[in-house]
Design a protein around this motif. Sequence first.
Motif, PDB file in Angstrom:
ATOM      1  N   HIS A  72      -8.048  35.759 -26.713  1.00 21.36           N
ATOM      2  CA  HIS A  72      -8.790  36.859 -27.273  1.00 21.36           C
ATOM      3  C   HIS A  72      -9.203  36.282 -28.690  1.00 21.36           C
ATOM      4  N   TRP A 266     -11.371  46.691 -36.107  1.00 19.84           N
ATOM      5  CA  TRP A 266     -11.908  47.205 -34.697  1.00 19.84           C
ATOM      6  C   TRP A 266     -11.213  46.086 -33.837  1.00 19.84           C
ATOM      7  N   TRP A 267     -10.354  46.442 -32.813  1.00 24.94           N
ATOM      8  CA  TRP A 267      -9.720  45.444 -32.068  1.00 24.94           C
ATOM      9  C   TRP A 267      -8.919  44.449 -32.647  1.00 24.94           C
ATOM     10  N   LYS A 281     -18.230  41.361 -32.085  1.00 24.94           N
ATOM     11  CA  LYS A 281     -18.286  42.084 -30.513  1.00 24.94           C
ATOM     12  C   LYS A 281     -19.432  41.434 -29.825  1.00 24.94           C
ATOM     13  N   LYS A 285     -18.515  38.969 -26.598  1.00 24.48           N
ATOM     14  CA  LYS A 285     -19.227  39.524 -25.186  1.00 24.48           C
ATOM     15  C   LYS A 285     -20.007  38.565 -24.591  1.00 24.48           C
ATOM     16  N   ILE A 299      -9.436  38.095 -22.224  1.00 21.43           N
ATOM     17  CA  ILE A 299      -9.488  39.646 -22.556  1.00 21.43           C
ATOM     18  C   ILE A 299     -10.857  39.901 -22.850  1.00 21.43           C
ATOM     19  N   LEU A 301     -14.139  42.181 -23.857  1.00 19.54           N
ATOM     20  CA  LEU A 301     -14.347  43.258 -25.065  1.00 19.54           C
ATOM     21  C   LEU A 301     -13.999  44.721 -24.498  1.00 19.54           C
ATOM     22  N   PRO A 302     -13.308  45.541 -25.189  1.00 23.64           N
ATOM     23  CA  PRO A 302     -13.021  47.008 -24.771  1.00 23.64           C
ATOM     24  C   PRO A 302     -14.225  47.731 -24.742  1.00 23.64           C
ATOM     25  N   GLU A 303     -14.459  48.504 -23.858  1.00 19.90           N
ATOM     26  CA  GLU A 303     -15.536  49.487 -23.832  1.00 19.90           C
ATOM     27  C   GLU A 303     -15.433  50.590 -24.704  1.00 19.90           C
TER      28      GLU A 303
END
Length: 303
Positions: A72, A266-267, A281, A285, A299, A301-303
């Motif tokens: 990550h 963020w994250w 981000k 991605k 991992i 990128l979170p949605e």
Amino acid sequence: MSWLPASDPDCPATPDGAVETVIVPRSHDIGGFEVRRVLPSRTRRMVGPFIFWDQMGPGEFVAGQGVDVRPHPHIGLATITYLFEGRVLHRDSLGVVQEIAPGAVNWMTAGRGIAHSERTPPATRAGAHRLFGIQSWIALPRALEETDPGFAHTPAEALPRLEDGGVALTLIAGRAFGLASPVRTASETLYADATLAAGARLALPRETEERALYVLTGAVGIAGARHPAGQLLVFRAGDPIHLVALAPSRVLLLGGAAMDGPRHIWWNFVSSSKERIEQAKADWKAGRFAPVPDEREFIPLPE
């Protein structure tokens, strides 16, 4: 001497209101392993440069199981992994492979961007084992947010220690208690690990601008109030702070100079710029971060 008995005339009393904020961590279960998030919280975002603070465990694993944090990304921060029990194998996009042992310090500077994984080493995974430690993030000063990524490992035996009056203290980072840690920091940082016998007393450094104490085990008394394990106590600047162990206890002192402005988080990204986080981000991605050698997973990128 930095710890003094309460009867010492050079030891002023801790004033009422010296504990400015008490933070109780939020617990999360990740596959049978408990993580307690202390920072950031709704009542306090940072203490000195510390912007993220997780207690990992203590957790137990049967043979064949362990931690598998896939690759990550990070930007704008430095990570500190500090273990009490267990081992973690670190791999990063610089090609660094380092097994983290209890008491050692792994300081990974993300700067303009790094990716890494954290897994239980194969030899440890082969038998039943425990994992217990602290994962924290340090926000980098604005001038260093885009610095080159880097990694530094400091073995446990290289950290300075003091023992006196029922207190055994290790200085992880910074200068305090007449000690100087070899761990290089990006800004004024204080980080210490202390075990106290029941009844032992400890005076905290007053010169550190922002200070907090995490009660890992046991309980401590400050200005007549009892603070059990699982609390982060944030202190008012400049006040004399003296604590007494109400039981055998272990505490961690953290803080440093106030950061040079607010930070967005963020994250896994930290920055003084929201636009820079949006760029990070997009870069993760699109696969623009350097890969971690010998890793085939990541991992998303979170949605």
